[in-house]
Write a protein that holds these residues in place. Structure first.
Motif, PDB file in Angstrom:
ATOM      1  N   GLY A  49      -5.151  27.094   1.188  1.00 15.50           N
ATOM      2  CA  GLY A  49      -6.515  26.085   1.439  1.00 15.50           C
ATOM      3  C   GLY A  49      -6.611  25.407  -0.136  1.00 15.50           C
ATOM      4  O   GLY A  49      -7.061  24.326  -0.033  1.00 15.50           O
ATOM      5  N   MET A  50      -6.121  25.993  -1.077  1.00 18.01           N
ATOM      6  CA  MET A  50      -6.103  25.251  -2.262  1.00 18.01           C
ATOM      7  C   MET A  50      -4.815  24.166  -2.455  1.00 18.01           C
ATOM      8  O   MET A  50      -4.910  23.439  -3.389  1.00 18.01           O
ATOM      9  CB  MET A  50      -5.917  26.055  -3.515  1.00 18.01           C
ATOM     10  N   VAL A  51      -3.845  24.294  -1.664  1.00 12.47           N
ATOM     11  CA  VAL A  51      -2.654  23.569  -1.596  1.00 12.47           C
ATOM     12  C   VAL A  51      -2.654  22.807  -0.284  1.00 12.47           C
ATOM     13  O   VAL A  51      -2.264  21.557  -0.676  1.00 12.47           O
ATOM     14  CB  VAL A  51      -1.631  24.744  -1.401  1.00 12.47           C
ATOM     15  N   ALA A  52      -2.808  23.281   0.736  1.00 13.47           N
ATOM     16  CA  ALA A  52      -2.990  22.455   1.868  1.00 13.47           C
ATOM     17  C   ALA A  52      -4.625  22.059   2.064  1.00 13.47           C
ATOM     18  O   ALA A  52      -5.398  22.881   2.844  1.00 13.47           O
ATOM     19  CB  ALA A  52      -2.519  23.003   3.100  1.00 13.47           C
ATOM     20  N   SER A  53      -4.993  21.194   1.308  1.00  9.13           N
ATOM     21  CA  SER A  53      -6.498  21.042   1.041  1.00  9.13           C
ATOM     22  C   SER A  53      -7.372  20.023   2.254  1.00  9.13           C
ATOM     23  O   SER A  53      -8.375  20.048   2.019  1.00  9.13           O
ATOM     24  CB  SER A  53      -6.862  20.425  -0.121  1.00  9.13           C
ATOM     25  N   ASN A  54      -6.473  19.409   3.165  1.00 16.13           N
ATOM     26  CA  ASN A  54      -7.247  18.251   3.918  1.00 16.13           C
ATOM     27  C   ASN A  54      -6.877  18.671   5.308  1.00 16.13           C
ATOM     28  O   ASN A  54      -6.080  19.579   5.625  1.00 16.13           O
ATOM     29  CB  ASN A  54      -6.715  17.005   3.616  1.00 16.13           C
ATOM     30  N   ALA A  65       2.127  19.956  -0.359  1.00 19.79           N
ATOM     31  CA  ALA A  65       2.148  18.453   0.232  1.00 19.79           C
ATOM     32  C   ALA A  65       1.769  17.542  -0.909  1.00 19.79           C
ATOM     33  O   ALA A  65       1.061  17.945  -1.885  1.00 19.79           O
ATOM     34  CB  ALA A  65       1.464  18.358   1.592  1.00 19.79           C
ATOM     35  N   ALA A  66       1.962  16.344  -0.652  1.00 23.96           N
ATOM     36  CA  ALA A  66       1.739  14.989  -1.699  1.00 23.96           C
ATOM     37  C   ALA A  66       0.393  14.990  -1.594  1.00 23.96           C
ATOM     38  O   ALA A  66      -0.170  14.348  -2.644  1.00 23.96           O
ATOM     39  CB  ALA A  66       2.337  13.976  -1.387  1.00 23.96           C
ATOM     40  N   ASP A  67      -0.742  15.501  -0.573  1.00 21.68           N
ATOM     41  CA  ASP A  67      -1.995  15.015  -0.548  1.00 21.68           C
ATOM     42  C   ASP A  67      -2.872  16.075  -1.464  1.00 21.68           C
ATOM     43  O   ASP A  67      -4.316  15.983  -1.676  1.00 21.68           O
ATOM     44  CB  ASP A  67      -2.542  15.182   0.684  1.00 21.68           C
ATOM     45  N   ALA A  68      -2.153  17.072  -1.926  1.00 22.24           N
ATOM     46  CA  ALA A  68      -2.922  18.176  -2.755  1.00 22.24           C
ATOM     47  C   ALA A  68      -3.418  17.649  -4.030  1.00 22.24           C
ATOM     48  O   ALA A  68      -2.752  16.881  -4.691  1.00 22.24           O
ATOM     49  CB  ALA A  68      -2.010  19.324  -2.958  1.00 22.24           C
ATOM     50  N   ASN A  69      -4.560  18.495  -4.399  1.00 21.45           N
ATOM     51  CA  ASN A  69      -5.141  18.037  -5.824  1.00 21.45           C
ATOM     52  C   ASN A  69      -3.956  18.729  -6.797  1.00 21.45           C
ATOM     53  O   ASN A  69      -3.871  19.878  -6.707  1.00 21.45           O
ATOM     54  CB  ASN A  69      -6.236  18.764  -6.049  1.00 21.45           C
ATOM     55  N   PRO A  70      -3.239  18.129  -7.582  1.00 17.69           N
ATOM     56  CA  PRO A  70      -2.228  18.974  -8.522  1.00 17.69           C
ATOM     57  C   PRO A  70      -2.645  19.923  -9.272  1.00 17.69           C
ATOM     58  O   PRO A  70      -2.083  20.966  -9.697  1.00 17.69           O
ATOM     59  CB  PRO A  70      -1.372  17.643  -9.212  1.00 17.69           C
ATOM     60  N   LEU A  80       0.918  -1.120   0.042  1.00 14.82           N
ATOM     61  CA  LEU A  80      -0.128   0.046   0.052  1.00 14.82           C
ATOM     62  C   LEU A  80       0.834   1.182   0.089  1.00 14.82           C
ATOM     63  O   LEU A  80       1.894   1.372   0.743  1.00 14.82           O
ATOM     64  CB  LEU A  80      -0.817   0.120   1.219  1.00 14.82           C
ATOM     65  N   ALA A  81       0.639   1.946  -0.806  1.00 15.25           N
ATOM     66  CA  ALA A  81       1.417   3.480  -0.852  1.00 15.25           C
ATOM     67  C   ALA A  81       0.446   4.521  -0.538  1.00 15.25           C
ATOM     68  O   ALA A  81      -0.937   4.530  -1.059  1.00 15.25           O
ATOM     69  CB  ALA A  81       1.867   3.914  -2.368  1.00 15.25           C
ATOM     70  N   THR A  82       0.938   5.556   0.351  1.00 15.39           N
ATOM     71  CA  THR A  82       0.028   6.581   0.863  1.00 15.39           C
ATOM     72  C   THR A  82       0.899   7.991   0.004  1.00 15.39           C
ATOM     73  O   THR A  82       2.025   8.101   0.547  1.00 15.39           O
ATOM     74  CB  THR A  82      -0.335   6.361   2.092  1.00 15.39           C
ATOM     75  N   PHE A  83      -0.013   8.881   0.000  1.00 14.57           N
ATOM     76  CA  PHE A  83       0.492  10.469  -0.431  1.00 14.57           C
ATOM     77  C   PHE A  83      -0.047  11.104   0.816  1.00 14.57           C
ATOM     78  O   PHE A  83      -0.241  12.463   0.440  1.00 14.57           O
ATOM     79  CB  PHE A  83       0.124  10.804  -1.610  1.00 14.57           C
TER      80      PHE A  83
END
Length: 454
Positions: free
Chosen positions: A302-307, A353-358, A243-246
């Motif tokens: 908020g568009m970059v750190a979205s969670n 961060a890796a979790d952002a919508n690119p 399992l890979a996680t971003f």
């Protein structure tokens, strides 16, 4: 015909016919950057490739857990969740490496839904750049953890005591990538096949964590590659029962996962960022671009750190910036200027961060930079030394929670100018929903701290 040669609807029909396919895969990215799609029979595909097709607009009306937003106006129970139209994008054709011979096509929402479509938002920002005479080149850089676990076992374990594919802190390890060479080989080959090629791949400092730098591409193509890289890295891992996680920060004991973007502007085939005679070889356009990024970062975070989890990463001492700042070859700042040749001069947007919508992260990063050029924003002097130990002005402080960040996006006049009222209102509402969902949860920390003693 090869997938990379597909540019038109006629090309798309031709490659599908040449391969004798009965079905292809199509998908559209939602607000969280998750690809939502289906297998589509070629008869339907051939009909839709020109005029589009219907796709339930719930994709824009639910969160990453398929829970329905109760605070948005575009879609909801009040509209009865009708179909919205999506257009199939022939130029995004890729062979699916994990399904040899089959093809994937990305889509975009059109008509009223286009204002909310993440890919559409980025496309409009890039169109703005083009009107200013600029082309945008971007290289995404992702850190991600890989576990010798399955999607079932992580839940059975309650997300505790997870086994990484390799132990300990061991950055740039040749030992690790040699022992796990089959995994590296498969990942590199998959990315080449799917036109999201990796420039560099190595272990980062942490148990089971890797960093992949994707090759520099034009803006929209780079975001497509980034979004698909995240998805298919997970697919490849899960097909071998890993399992890979971003996730931005999965454990307090390990560094978070960055999703940095290296970007530059070009005009008529030459770098618009490079000036051999400028301070740090930076052109005036580059200084203004960075000035805009720095000034708008607190408004657009908020568009970059979205969670909710994104804000766990933004703490001092773990290679993540905590204020809107810039420096030259300084990895403690949010914006790292990398002076080099005319070809390599660029800015690294390190807050992401890796979790952002690119699509949305890149739209925020590029849009704020263009706004800086339009308003000739000077960034001031670069930070020298450890940015964490400096005193920074109040205006450079970043939101500390997703709810605060959502409010800043909603109130931002620049965001409305760059992305449109419809998107800003919808997106801010989705982030407010996300934090509200979090506040319903009772964490292990609370139970451990309060249940017995308080």
């Amino acid at each position: 015909m090869e997938p990379r040669q597909v540019k038109t609807a006629a090309d798309a029909r031709k490659i599908v016919e040449e391969r004798g396919l009965t079905h292809v895969k199509v998908g559209v990215h939602d607000v969280d950057g998750i690809l939502r799609g289906k297998y589509l029979h070629i008869d339907k595909f051939n009909a839709a490739i020109d005029g589009g097709m219907g796709f339930c607009d719930v994709v824009l009306g639910w969160d990453s857990n398929d829970q329905l937003y109760d605070n948005v106006t575009y879609t909801g129970w009040h509209t009865a969740y009708p179909d919205a139209t999506v257009r199939i994008l022939p130029e995004t054709c890729r062979e699916i490496a994990t399904e040899p011979g089959n093809l994937l096509f990305l889509c975009e929402f059109v008509d009223g839904a286009e204002a909310l479509c993440p890919r559409g938002v980025l496309r409009r920002v890039l169109d703005r750049a083009a009107r200013m005479g600029f082309e945008v080149k971007v290289g995404f850089e992702y850190e991600f953890f890989v576990f010798a676990e399955t999607a079932f076992s992580i839940r059975e374990k309650g997300y505790k005591n997870l086994k990484p594919i390799s132990p300990g802190f061991f950055g740039y390890s040749v030992l690790r990538n040699s022992v796990l060479s089959d995994w590296y080989k498969d990942l590199l080959a998959m990315c080449e096949t799917m036109d999201m090629g990796i420039e560099g791949l190595h272990t980062e400092t942490g148990a089971g964590v890797l960093e992949a730098a994707l090759r520099v591409r034009d803006g929209l193509t780079a975001a497509d590659s980034a979004a698909l890289f995240k998805l298919y890295t997970k697919v490849l891992a899960q097909k071998r029962d890993w399992l890979a996680t971003f996730m931005a920060k999965w454990s307090k004991d390990w560094p978070g996962c960055g999703g940095h973007m290296h970007m530059s502007l070009w005009r008529d085939g030459a770098s618009a960022f490079f000036d051999a005679n400028g301070p740090h070889r930076m052109s005036k356009a580059m200084r203004h671009f960075i000035g805009g990024q720095q000034v708008l970062m607190p408004e657009l975070l908020g568009m970059v750190a979205s969670n909710v989890n994104s804000y766990r990463r933004l703490i001092p001492g773990f290679w993540a910036p905590t204020v809107a700042s810039w420096g030259v070859e300084n990895r403690t700042t949010s914006l790292r200027v990398i002076p080099g040749s005319a070809k390599s001069t660029r800015v690294e947007y390190r807050i992401a961060a890796a979790d952002a919508n690119p699509y949305l992260a890149l739209a925020a990063a590029v849009g704020s930079g263009l706004w800086g050029i339009e308003h000739e924003i000077d960034p001031g002097e670069p930070i020298k030394g450890n940015s964490y130990e400096k005193k920074h002005p109040a205006k450079s402080q970043l939101p500390r929670t997703l709810m605060e960040a959502a409010g800043r996006v909603k109130a931002s006049k620049a965001a409305r100018d760059l992305f449109g009222d419809a998107f800003v209102d919808h997106y801010a509402a989705t982030r407010e929903w996300e934090e509200r969902e979090f506040r319903k949860a009772i964490t292990d920390w609370e139970l451990d701290r309060y249940m017995e003693i308080i």
